[in-house]
Design an enzyme around this catalytic site. Structure first.
Site, PDB file in Angstrom:
ATOM      1  N   CYS A   1       0.780  -1.230   0.000  1.00  0.00           N
ATOM      2  CA  CYS A   1       0.000   0.000   0.000  1.00  0.00           C
ATOM      3  C   CYS A   1       0.816   1.286   0.000  1.00  0.00           C
ATOM      4  O   CYS A   1       1.943   1.321   0.432  1.00  0.00           O
ATOM      5  CB  CYS A   1      -0.950   0.081   1.176  1.00  0.00           C
TER       6      CYS A   1
ATOM      7  N   GLY B   1       0.508  -0.201  -4.764  1.00  0.00           N
ATOM      8  CA  GLY B   1      -0.727  -0.962  -4.603  1.00  0.00           C
ATOM      9  C   GLY B   1      -1.639  -0.746  -5.785  1.00  0.00           C
ATOM     10  O   GLY B   1      -1.939   0.402  -6.117  1.00  0.00           O
TER      11      GLY B   1
ATOM     12  N   ASN C   1      -0.240   1.526   5.603  1.00  0.00           N
ATOM     13  CA  ASN C   1       0.767   0.775   4.842  1.00  0.00           C
ATOM     14  C   ASN C   1       1.546  -0.063   5.843  1.00  0.00           C
ATOM     15  O   ASN C   1       2.172   0.477   6.751  1.00  0.00           O
ATOM     16  CB  ASN C   1       1.704   1.743   4.107  1.00  0.00           C
TER      17      ASN C   1
ATOM     18  N   TYR D   1      13.643  -2.694  -4.458  1.00  0.00           N
ATOM     19  CA  TYR D   1      12.562  -2.869  -5.433  1.00  0.00           C
ATOM     20  C   TYR D   1      11.305  -2.053  -5.157  1.00  0.00           C
ATOM     21  O   TYR D   1      10.687  -1.535  -6.073  1.00  0.00           O
ATOM     22  CB  TYR D   1      12.188  -4.361  -5.481  1.00  0.00           C
TER      23      TYR D   1
END
Ligand code: SF4
Length: 469
Positions: A17, A44, A118, A256
């Protein structure tokens, strides 16, 4: 029939998120939130929501899908007010259902509280048990968190947050609002990012600084680990700290998860990835004609590898950026097509060449195996894989959608066996030491658990991921 995007999602790691919050009387807070969420879309892609308060009423729009498909000029115009919070979601706890879409909204007698989260609460089941007769409408840990706050001691939301937050275990970077106030708070480990910016004299909060830049806000600082912030008509207030701060920032955000143009703990993510490629070039040199990336996440690292190894950088794989979430194909071809539709190799660029392919990580190995097969069919002479993170051996319990341990290729295979499975001529991973050096952070300030199995807290409540479903 299977959703290809879902299959690809299963082959990579995904964040859980992106969040955004704004307190700005006189501004179109819904539209600003829309653009911020658009720039956080990488965090997300399953659902999106915005809740806006005008001081009397809190209205929301929440739906499954990308930001651009959930919102339009017409529905955003209905969200009038001076406080907004927004959310993009991937599901790790609770499925991708309408009821789990955030922001979560709790309506009490005379007040309302909305939460965008998140992270992942590892003791959500324990907290849910304590809620007793509360009728929850979702299966998400965020609703449990919101109700735990609602049930906590105190008449004001700020007192409730202060009392409830120490009971939350796990990762939580949160923006929340009542009718008249915006809140932001972050777990004492500071696992997920959360940044503060200023826009036309008002405060905004975002998961990543790229969202601040998109809306024209100026980054001021991060929400500190464990910090609770309230913003209202009197200004910006630090309400206190949750427990004892013990920074364990997610190392994989640099690898990433975050966008390359975001700044995490004073480091531009692109530069961290660039350095990781350069360090990998010194750890695992090779003679080759071309260095290439698996686009887009491997590009910053591949440029670093190419420059340090003095091997020309070239584009080899073209990524299709327009794969919709509703793209459907027959099931038996799904894995093969999933990769082919995503990446197309350029035969004329690679025929007869020795190529270094640089990528950020390997999760299951199925995507990389297909890429190597495709390149070999194009007549590549040698394929040397260079991965800019150590092998991922352990699942994440802090808001990243990892497969179970058995599905992680490095959990039971060594590097030689992985190389053989993928079919590359050589394979090298960046060392943990090298990655930490590239991140520019002290080792003690980082969570490295998916590489090392050393979790920064007790995760036993969550060892069965289905426990909370
Ligand atoms: S386990 Fe890995 S992905 Fe999860 S927070 Fe730690 S470093 Fe990040």
């Amino acid at each position: 029939m299977v959703d290809i995007a879902k299959v690809k999602q299963q082959e990579a790691l995904h964040d859980h998120c992106g969040v955004f919050g704004i307190y700005a009387p006189g501004e179109d807070v819904a539209k600003i939130t829309y653009f911020a969420l658009h720039s956080l879309q990488h965090r997300g892609q399953e659902s999106a929501g915005i809740a806006v308060s005008d001081g009397i009423k809190l209205r929301s729009i929440r739906n499954l899908g990308l930001v651009t498909s959930v919102f339009n000029e017409h529905n955003l115009n209905k969200l009038k007010g001076f406080i907004a919070i927004g959310h993009n979601r991937y599901s790790t706890t609770g499925g991708n259902t309408q009821n789990n879409i955030q922001p979560i909204i709790i309506s009490a007698k005379h007040s309302v509280f909305s939460v965008a989260h998140n992270g992942n609460i590892v003791n959500a089941q324990k907290l849910a048990n304590k809620l007793g007769d509360v009728k929850r409408s979702s299966t998400s840990d965020t609703e449990v968190l919101a109700y735990t706050i609602y049930r906590a001691k105190g008449d004001k939301w700020k007192d409730k947050i202060i009392h409830a937050a120490p009971s939350f275990m796990g990762a939580y970077s949160i923006v929340a609002c009542s009718k008249k106030r915006l809140y932001a708070f972050r777990d004492p480990w500071g696992i997920r990012p959360l940044s503060i910016g200023k826009l036309n004299g008002y405060y905004v909060i975002a998961s990543e600084t790229c969202a601040l830049e998109t809306i024209g806000a100026v980054y001021t600082r991060d929400v500190a680990p464990g910090e609770i912030i309230e913003i209202d008509k009197y200004g910006f207030h630090v309400l206190g700290k949750i427990g004892k701060p013990n920074l364990k920032f997610c190392l994989f955000e640099y690898v990433y998860l975050a966008r390359p143009d975001s700044i995490l703990n004073n480091e531009l993510v692109h530069q961290v990835r660039n350095r990781s490629g350069a360090i990998l070039a010194s750890e695992a040199p090779v003679k080759a004609d071309l260095a290439a990336a698996v686009p887009d996440s491997g590009t910053s690292a591949a440029l670093g590898y190419s420059a340090a190894a003095k091997i020309p950088f070239g584009e080899v794989l073209i990524k299709n950026r327009y794969i919709g979430r509703t793209f459907i194909q027959p099931e038996q071809h799904i894995r093969e097509l999933g990769v082919k539709i995503k990446f197309n190799p350029m035969k004329r660029m690679v025929y007869g060449k020795r190529i270094v392919i640089v990528d950020d990580s390997i999760v299951r190995g199925t995507t990389m195996k297909k890429i190597v097969e495709m390149l070999k069919k194009c007549g590549v002479r040698e394929i040397h894989l260079r991965i800019c993170s150590p092998p991922i051996k352990w699942p994440c319990y802090f808001g990243v959608d990892t497969p179970t341990r058995g599905q992680l290729i490095a959990s039971d295979k060594n590097v030689a066996a992985i190389r053989k499975y993928i079919g590359a001529d050589t394979l090298h991973y960046l060392s943990l030491k090298g990655l930490i050096r590239a991140s520019g952070q002290p080792e003690g300030n980082l969570c490295t658990a998916c590489f090392t199995g050393k979790y920064p807290m007790d995760v036993k409540y969550n060892f069965n991921k289905s426990i909370f479903e």
